[in-house]
Write an enzyme that holds these catalytic residues in place. Structure first.
Site, PDB file in Angstrom:
ATOM      1  N   GLU A 134      -5.376  -2.310  14.443  1.00  0.00           N
ATOM      2  CA  GLU A 134      -5.826  -1.330  13.458  1.00  0.00           C
ATOM      3  C   GLU A 134      -7.147  -0.748  13.910  1.00  0.00           C
ATOM      4  O   GLU A 134      -8.036  -1.469  14.374  1.00  0.00           O
ATOM      5  CB  GLU A 134      -6.031  -1.947  12.064  1.00  0.00           C
TER       6      GLU A 134
ATOM      7  N   GLU B  41      -5.623   1.983  -1.392  1.00  0.00           N
ATOM      8  CA  GLU B  41      -6.670   1.293  -0.632  1.00  0.00           C
ATOM      9  C   GLU B  41      -7.287   0.179  -1.483  1.00  0.00           C
ATOM     10  O   GLU B  41      -8.482   0.126  -1.733  1.00  0.00           O
ATOM     11  CB  GLU B  41      -7.717   2.302  -0.148  1.00  0.00           C
ATOM     12  N   TRP B  42      -6.410  -0.682  -1.995  1.00  0.00           N
ATOM     13  CA  TRP B  42      -6.801  -1.909  -2.670  1.00  0.00           C
ATOM     14  C   TRP B  42      -7.779  -1.659  -3.823  1.00  0.00           C
ATOM     15  O   TRP B  42      -7.458  -0.887  -4.714  1.00  0.00           O
ATOM     16  CB  TRP B  42      -7.314  -2.922  -1.636  1.00  0.00           C
TER      17      TRP B  42
ATOM     18  N   GLN C 125       0.800  -1.217   0.000  1.00  0.00           N
ATOM     19  CA  GLN C 125       0.000   0.000   0.000  1.00  0.00           C
ATOM     20  C   GLN C 125       0.833   1.268   0.000  1.00  0.00           C
ATOM     21  O   GLN C 125       0.326   2.334  -0.360  1.00  0.00           O
ATOM     22  CB  GLN C 125      -0.948   0.002   1.195  1.00  0.00           C
TER      23      GLN C 125
ATOM     24  N   HIS D 234       0.576  -9.214   4.247  1.00  0.00           N
ATOM     25  CA  HIS D 234      -0.539  -8.279   4.147  1.00  0.00           C
ATOM     26  C   HIS D 234      -1.033  -8.270   2.705  1.00  0.00           C
ATOM     27  O   HIS D 234      -1.035  -7.238   2.043  1.00  0.00           O
ATOM     28  CB  HIS D 234      -0.127  -6.882   4.622  1.00  0.00           C
TER      29      HIS D 234
ATOM     30  N   ASN E 228      -2.018 -10.828   8.286  1.00  0.00           N
ATOM     31  CA  ASN E 228      -2.981  -9.778   8.614  1.00  0.00           C
ATOM     32  C   ASN E 228      -4.357 -10.128   8.056  1.00  0.00           C
ATOM     33  O   ASN E 228      -4.510 -10.394   6.862  1.00  0.00           O
ATOM     34  CB  ASN E 228      -2.527  -8.443   8.012  1.00  0.00           C
ATOM     35  N   GLU E 229      -5.357 -10.127   8.938  1.00  0.00           N
ATOM     36  CA  GLU E 229      -6.760 -10.262   8.556  1.00  0.00           C
ATOM     37  C   GLU E 229      -7.043 -11.484   7.678  1.00  0.00           C
ATOM     38  O   GLU E 229      -7.317 -11.375   6.479  1.00  0.00           O
ATOM     39  CB  GLU E 229      -7.242  -8.978   7.862  1.00  0.00           C
TER      40      GLU E 229
ATOM     41  N   TRP F   6      -4.777   3.095  12.068  1.00  0.00           N
ATOM     42  CA  TRP F   6      -4.664   2.901  10.629  1.00  0.00           C
ATOM     43  C   TRP F   6      -5.182   4.181   9.973  1.00  0.00           C
ATOM     44  O   TRP F   6      -6.334   4.513  10.120  1.00  0.00           O
ATOM     45  CB  TRP F   6      -5.477   1.685  10.154  1.00  0.00           C
TER      46      TRP F   6
ATOM     47  N   TYR G 151     -13.171  -1.786  12.740  1.00  0.00           N
ATOM     48  CA  TYR G 151     -13.616  -0.576  12.058  1.00  0.00           C
ATOM     49  C   TYR G 151     -15.112  -0.322  12.167  1.00  0.00           C
ATOM     50  O   TYR G 151     -15.541   0.830  12.214  1.00  0.00           O
ATOM     51  CB  TYR G 151     -13.254  -0.648  10.564  1.00  0.00           C
TER      52      TYR G 151
END
Length: 443
Positions: free
Chosen positions: A351, A404-405, A22, A122, A166-167, A397, A294
């Site tokens: 995050e 952002e992907w 990123q 990630h 991650n995630e 974050w 989030y």
């Protein structure tokens, strides 16, 4: 900000986070191609087909960026290591320039008094491994273990913590069932296998690092609180399935060595044979748990095949990602995680943050909405600590506006504004507010 460092325990860690693809600029330094490059090159997947070729050019500007971290008063910096930068083909030949970059990066953190918090994966899988099935292929656990050994033999002596992946929900379900991220697959068999193999890889990487004598090993899970749209049995069941898929599958596998029955109802027919035999490796002890939080989701029963869940637009204020702002969910997850999964194990909020427009005006970026978001979530962290939850740190974050992907460069999460034409960095009002909160009472 009303809250400051003095409102938290003396040993509480404040940090900020980024990820390699990123921000670094993947076209630099001999990095290999990733499935995100392939995904972005496919029409319709990413806004304006944008990719991480340049991103924030952190590869060349890391010293400037780490100065921003240190000057804000943060204690730690959470970063990730690009698999394809270290091993351009995912296996085999090492890119010495890539390893050298992370060596310099960690040393630069230590020179500034920042604790390095590393993440090994990630989301940027080397394309050569995607060609072999990627996360659908059981062999990925060994490939990932080999990458872990290469990376940690170089920098493992100087990082304070490491999380393998991650995630995992994003790596597996979002990317292989919903098709929202690379590799963009929509197939339940692929998703089920990715859901298992991502945890198998986590276990293998942890085993490798223990073999290297390392401690400070954890897991990072993204969580969304699941609310039923109404009090009907169907809505409650849909929320429970969502909670199982999103939250309980991964934590259950890692901390309890089991998958929730409510999810096995749909996924077990598609799992690899003898998957149960992998649970001891997946659930080996960790040193800490990380939560990325989030938003919440409001759920209703859907039509069609399992899992038959529909998301309902909620009534709460929303961020530029169209995510509801629900800080209470962070407290709920911190308490539930400690009670049901981790016990006395340290928990970090690894995050938390929000996206918005954040346009500069006369050289300044005012973002009172982000300050309010951060403060409301920090207040929930304080409540959790007061209730006895062993929360040991909080990471924003993100440090920088970044790639952002699938949303390209439109969604800005950063404490620091990045002009993606000039790459100039401009700290936002939220950066300055945090700087004051963290440095005024810092010994």
């Amino acid at each position: 900000m009303l809250l400051s460092r003095k409102d938290f325990p003396e040993d509480f860690i404040f940090g900020t986070a980024t990820s390699s693809y990123q921000i670094e600029g993947h076209s630099f330094g001999g990095a290999g191609r990733t499935h995100w490059d392939d995904f972005a090159d496919t029409p319709g997947n990413v806004v304006r087909a944008e990719n991480g070729d340049i991103a924030c050019d952190h590869y060349h500007r890391y010293a400037e960026d780490l100065d921003l971290v240190a000057n804000a008063g943060f204690d730690a910096y959470r970063f990730s290591i690009s698999w394809a930068r270290v091993l351009p083909e995912g296996r085999g030949a090492v890119n010495a320039e890539g390893l050298d970059f992370y060596d310099r990066l960690v040393d630069a953190m230590l020179e500034r008094g920042l604790s390095p918090y590393a993440t090994l994966y990630h989301w940027e899988l080397p394309s050569a491994l995607a060609d072999l099935g990627g996360w659908r292929n059981r062999d990925i656990a060994q490939w990932f273990g080999d990458f872990t050994e290469v990376a940690m033999k170089r920098i493992g002596d100087r990082v304070d913590t490491v999380a393998p992946i991650n995630e995992p929900w994003c790596v597996a379900w979002l990317s292989h069932f919903l098709g929202g991220q690379a590799p963009g697959i929509r197939d339940i068999r692929a998703a089920a296998r990715a859901m298992h193999h991502v945890l198998l890889a986590h276990g293998r990487a942890t085993e490798v690092m223990r073999g290297l004598g390392m401690n400070g090993l954890g897991g990072v899970f993204n969580l969304e609180w699941a609310h039923p749209a109404d009090d009907s049995e169907g809505a409650r069941a849909a929320a429970a399935r969502y909670d199982g898929l999103y939250n309980r599958w991964f934590m259950g596998g890692v901390f309890r060595g089991e998958y929730p029955e409510i999810v096995l109802e749909g996924l077990e027919p598609h799992l690899p044979a003898n998957w149960q035999d992998d649970m001891p490796l997946i659930s080996q002890p960790l040193d800490w748990c990380g939560i990325n939080y989030y938003t919440r989701k409001v759920l209703a029963p859907g039509t069609g095949p399992w899992p038959a869940i529909d998301e309902v637009r909620g009534i709460l204020p929303k961020t530029y990602m169209d995510w509801e702002i629900y800080p209470e969910g962070l407290l709920q997850f911190l308490e539930r995680t400690a009670t049901e999964y981790t016990g006395e194990l340290p928990i970090y909020v690894t995050e938390n943050g929000m996206a918005s427009h954040d346009d500069p005006v006369a050289g300044e970026v005012e973002d009172p909405h982000r300050i309010a978001y951060i403060e409301s979530h920090l207040a929930e962290v304080r409540r959790a600590i007061a209730r006895g939850v062993p929360v040991k740190g909080y990471f924003l974050w993100s440090l920088l506006d970044n790639y952002e992907w699938s949303f390209g460069y439109d969604k800005r999460f950063g404490l620091v504004h990045v002009d993606f034409d000039t790459l100039a960095r401009t700290p936002k009002a939220s950066y300055h507010a945090l700087q004051q909160a963290l440095t005024e009472s810092k010994a």
